[in-house]
Motif scaffolding. Structure first.
Motif, PDB file in Angstrom:
ATOM      1  N   PRO A 115      -6.144 -10.831   8.386  1.00  0.00           N
ATOM      2  CA  PRO A 115      -5.371  -9.746   7.768  1.00  0.00           C
ATOM      3  C   PRO A 115      -4.990  -8.726   8.843  1.00  0.00           C
ATOM      4  N   ARG A 129      -4.791  -5.686   8.812  1.00  0.00           N
ATOM      5  CA  ARG A 129      -5.603  -4.476   8.824  1.00  0.00           C
ATOM      6  C   ARG A 129      -6.820  -4.586   9.742  1.00  0.00           C
ATOM      7  N   ILE A 138       5.179  -5.236  -1.353  1.00  0.00           N
ATOM      8  CA  ILE A 138       4.646  -4.084  -0.631  1.00  0.00           C
ATOM      9  C   ILE A 138       4.098  -3.022  -1.584  1.00  0.00           C
ATOM     10  N   ARG A 193      -9.872  -4.769  -2.969  1.00  0.00           N
ATOM     11  CA  ARG A 193      -9.812  -3.786  -1.882  1.00  0.00           C
ATOM     12  C   ARG A 193      -9.943  -4.439  -0.524  1.00  0.00           C
ATOM     13  N   SER A 194     -10.721  -5.515  -0.460  1.00  0.00           N
ATOM     14  CA  SER A 194     -10.882  -6.132   0.855  1.00  0.00           C
ATOM     15  C   SER A 194      -9.693  -7.016   1.196  1.00  0.00           C
ATOM     16  N   SER A 195      -8.914  -7.416   0.191  1.00  0.00           N
ATOM     17  CA  SER A 195      -7.770  -8.270   0.507  1.00  0.00           C
ATOM     18  C   SER A 195      -6.491  -7.457   0.680  1.00  0.00           C
ATOM     19  N   GLU A 196      -6.492  -6.227   0.204  1.00  0.00           N
ATOM     20  CA  GLU A 196      -5.285  -5.429   0.347  1.00  0.00           C
ATOM     21  C   GLU A 196      -5.540  -4.222   1.226  1.00  0.00           C
ATOM     22  N   GLY A 197      -4.497  -3.603   1.664  1.00  0.00           N
ATOM     23  CA  GLY A 197      -4.638  -2.498   2.604  1.00  0.00           C
ATOM     24  C   GLY A 197      -4.998  -1.194   1.936  1.00  0.00           C
ATOM     25  N   ILE A 200       6.591   1.737   6.532  1.00  0.00           N
ATOM     26  CA  ILE A 200       6.461   0.359   6.068  1.00  0.00           C
ATOM     27  C   ILE A 200       7.681  -0.022   5.232  1.00  0.00           C
ATOM     28  N   PRO A 203       1.196  -4.503  -4.225  1.00  0.00           N
ATOM     29  CA  PRO A 203      -0.103  -4.828  -3.598  1.00  0.00           C
ATOM     30  C   PRO A 203      -0.765  -3.631  -2.920  1.00  0.00           C
ATOM     31  N   MET A 204       0.030  -2.733  -2.348  1.00  0.00           N
ATOM     32  CA  MET A 204      -0.601  -1.621  -1.640  1.00  0.00           C
ATOM     33  C   MET A 204      -1.105  -0.549  -2.588  1.00  0.00           C
ATOM     34  N   PHE A 230       7.962   0.033  15.522  1.00  0.00           N
ATOM     35  CA  PHE A 230       7.561   1.415  15.318  1.00  0.00           C
ATOM     36  C   PHE A 230       6.380   1.800  16.191  1.00  0.00           C
ATOM     37  N   SER A 260       3.327  -0.140  11.799  1.00  0.00           N
ATOM     38  CA  SER A 260       3.894  -0.396  10.466  1.00  0.00           C
ATOM     39  C   SER A 260       3.864  -1.854  10.061  1.00  0.00           C
ATOM     40  N   LEU A 261       2.718  -2.471  10.228  1.00  0.00           N
ATOM     41  CA  LEU A 261       2.555  -3.829   9.705  1.00  0.00           C
ATOM     42  C   LEU A 261       2.314  -3.738   8.205  1.00  0.00           C
ATOM     43  N   TYR A 262       2.475  -4.870   7.518  1.00  0.00           N
ATOM     44  CA  TYR A 262       2.138  -4.916   6.102  1.00  0.00           C
ATOM     45  C   TYR A 262       0.634  -5.188   6.053  1.00  0.00           C
ATOM     46  N   PRO A 263      -0.176  -4.182   5.754  1.00  0.00           N
ATOM     47  CA  PRO A 263      -1.606  -4.239   6.069  1.00  0.00           C
ATOM     48  C   PRO A 263      -2.386  -5.294   5.306  1.00  0.00           C
ATOM     49  N   GLY A 264      -2.000  -5.575   4.062  1.00  0.00           N
ATOM     50  CA  GLY A 264      -2.797  -6.519   3.280  1.00  0.00           C
ATOM     51  C   GLY A 264      -2.487  -7.956   3.615  1.00  0.00           C
ATOM     52  N   LYS A 265      -1.399  -8.174   4.343  1.00  0.00           N
ATOM     53  CA  LYS A 265      -0.988  -9.542   4.604  1.00  0.00           C
ATOM     54  C   LYS A 265      -1.581 -10.045   5.918  1.00  0.00           C
TER      55      LYS A 265
END
Lengths: 345, 292
Positions: free
Chosen positions: A134, A136, B202, B286-290, B184, B205-206, A83, A87-92
């Motif tokens: 991460p 992000r 997805i 919050r710091s571990s997830e987007g 996403i 967690p988001m 994309f 569109s990455l999975y941000p938290g991973k």
């Protein structure tokens, strides 16, 4: 001859009465790098999304590896889509992003396979050191590398890339352009790359598909599309500064602007009036017969773009840095008659 | 130069500072002072009693009960509201005709005053003439005494709170879900992620950081539960008394300001401790997830 990897025929798609794809038809062969070039709103993204299965066309066929793709959901189509916004999975982490498509239960890949594929993709894209970060926290360029990595690990039979470089800054864009072109050669699977950037298309493509307002106007090798554009619309898509388009009338071999200013001599079995396409690099600033008044001089580094009024038309000239002119100067542009493109009016 | 800057700084901050001191810092400190006296609501002449009030707080079985009940209330109310609100938000994610009207209608309970809601539900749940029992009677079903049965009234209040605040959770959940970029989901679809995998890897967690924030808001609010208890059973009911209503009972009905102040101080310490733990967790999430 081998069957193409992708065969698209007569694709139609409308949104609320507006035609976005209008009879789109082309093939993509194994190993080929195809660039779909077109302005914003031409239907490029819709085309990719339709191939990926995220949109359903109103009519037409998509055959992938000899099988009807339209009856398959996106997951079963064996295409990877990159994309524009990554569109990455941000938290991973980067690693988890790369592993995500491989962990689909249908794939049935073992841990060692997954590890192996991720390691290979990471080394191809030079992102090994980012694996545990991460997503992000990455920069734009890094994100796009990871996004492309997420496509590569899957080893799909077709890569779809939706303006993957557009959100990056100019320098990075040029770097990645070269790198990704090299990478694509090694992948084996064909790439269908969408962009609005003509230099991207010219520098990367084996074949360019020019898509404007949902219709394919020309398909051809880059030099073919650049030097022999099928129509003025196509000519306008490629080249910077833009091609000069001049309505002209011939008397014998001498072509004149509508107001009578002589342009050049060409022997051309064309009708008496035509639209001439003249690339800025095919006009020399000196040696011509008719005068032109310089209006703007733009320094581009190694080259200069001179905008000059030539009778009733405005000409763009691409000159070397050595040629110096100032607004108001009179020059005598000489058009290289052999390189003019003539479309009968 | 630096000196005048300093003066300016103080001049600008002073009004707010003054307000904070008058209405926050002073009452807090005065409350601590009061907690060591035997001050009463009416009458004058209080004297210092040392830690006697605190001794009574910790010895008071009513306080232990109220604390337990409040904890149960917060856990059940916030848990149920989160579960229901998030589920409704998930159901509302799809576009459909009249969606806006449905969302607006669902938000109404949240817009009303809790005291009014308490009074209304008191009527609705009234054992003799409430519409619920009327309907149950008409259907030939048993008619429980919702607001007077000692085993039931706590749960009735809980149910009212859930009815009232589920829309809040739904609203925040909708915002959290709406902030997840559609591309996403599309990437996941192409990556062959099934619905469950998409939800757990997805969506959840988001949305989690926003949900956690909503839980924090609701939990602090539920800890103070007062209006509904007052409206349904009054402050001194042994099966519904929460910490807030207990303190109200002691200070305003029994008039024991000093003792009430000691109760309030203990509750404050408990709440601050809980809030600190929770916000730490929230930061980590919050710091571990987007999260935005």
């Amino acid at each position: 001859m081998k069957d193409p990897v992708l065969r698209i025929s007569n694709l139609q798609k409308s949104y609320g009465g507006r035609r976005v794809l209008d009879g789109v038809q082309f093939d993509v062969s194994a190993g080929e790098f195809t660039v779909v070039l077109g302005p914003t709103g031409a239907g490029k993204t819709t085309l990719l999304r339709t191939i990926a299965g995220l949109e359903t066309p109103d009519a037409g066929n998509i055959i992938m590896n000899g099988a009807d793709a339209l009856s398959l959901p996106p997951a079963a189509r064996d295409v990877a889509l990159v994309f524009q916004n990554f569109s990455l999975y941000p938290g991973k982490t980067v690693r988890a992003n790369l592993e995500f498509p491989l962990r689909a239960p249908e794939r049935g890949l073992g841990e060692s396979d997954i590890k192996d594929r991720v390691a290979k993709a990471a080394s191809m894209l030079h992102i090994e050191r980012l694996l545990d970060r991460p997503a992000r926290q990455l920069s734009g360029g890094e994100m796009q590398r990871v996004a492309i990595g997420r496509a590569i690990v899957r080893r799909p039979s077709l890569f779809l890339m939706d303006e993957p470089l557009t959100n990056l800054d100019a320098k990075l864009r040029e770097e990645l352009r070269v790198e990704l072109r090299e990478l694509a050669r090694g992948l084996g699977a064909p790439v269908l790359w969408v962009t609005h950037d003509p230099s991207e298309a010219l520098s990367m493509a084996d074949r360019i598909i020019v898509l404007i307002a949902g219709r394919i106007l020309q398909i051809g090798a880059p030099e073919n599309v650049y030097f022999a554009p099928a129509s003025p619309e196509v000519a306008r898509q490629l080249g910077s500064p833009p091609i000069n388009l001049i309505s002209a009338v011939a008397s014998g071999d001498l072509w004149r602007c509508a107001d009578g200013t002589p342009i050049c001599n060409i022997k051309h079995p064309a009708p008496a009036s035509a639209l001439l396409g003249i690339r800025p690099e095919h006009i020399a600033p000196t040696g011509g017969e008719s005068p032109a008044t310089v209006e703007v001089v733009e320094n581009m580094g190694p080259t200069r773009v001179v905008v000059a009024r030539f009778g009733s038309v405005v000409l763009h000239l691409l000159t070397s840095r050595d040629f110096s002119a100032r607004p108001g100067d009179i020059i005598f542009p000489r058009v290289d008659g052999g390189k003019i493109i003539v479309w009968s009016a | 130069m630096a000196k005048t800057d300093g003066g300016m700084k103080w001049a600008l901050v002073a009004p707010v500072l003054l307000l904070l001191i008058t209405f926050n810092v002073f009452p807090l400190l005065y409350n601590i002072v009061l907690s060591f006296t035997n001050a009463e609501l009416v009458g004058s002449g209080s004297r210092t009693v040392g830690g006697a009030n605190y001794g009574r707080v910790f010895a008071d079985p009513q306080f232990a009960g109220a604390l337990r009940r409040t904890a149960l209330f917060v856990t059940c109310a916030v848990g149920a509201e989160l579960l229901l609100g998030f589920s409704v938000a998930l159901a509302l994610q799809r576009a459909f005709r009249g969606k806006q009207a449905v969302v607006t209608a669902l938000l109404v309970p949240m817009m009303l005053s809790p005291a009014v809601i308490g009074l209304f539900w008191n009527l609705i749940l009234n054992g003799n003439y409430g519409i619920v029992n009327q309907t149950l009677g008409w259907l030939g079903l048993p008619q429980p005494q919702w607001t007077t049965d000692r085993d039931l009234k706590f749960w009735s209040i809980l149910a009212i709170d859930i009815w009232m605040w589920t829309p809040f959770m739904m609203l925040i959940s909708l915002a959290g879900l709406g902030a997840i970029p559609p591309s996403i989901y599309e990437a996941a679809e192409i990556d062959r992620a099934g619905r469950l995998r998409v939800f757990f890897k997805i969506t959840l967690p988001m949305a989690a950081p926003v949900l956690a924030l909503a839980v924090l808001f609701r939990a602090t609010d539920a800890l103070k539960q007062f209006d509904l208890v007052m409206a349904v059973t009054g402050p001194n009911d042994s099966s519904t008394q929460t910490v807030s209503t207990l303190i109200y009972q002691i200070v305003f009905r029994d008039g024991k300001v000093g003792l009430g102040a000691a109760f309030a101080c203990v509750v404050l310490v408990v709440v601050v401790a809980l809030a600190t733990v929770f916000t730490r967790q929230l930061d980590r999430l919050r710091s571990s997830e987007g999260a935005p």
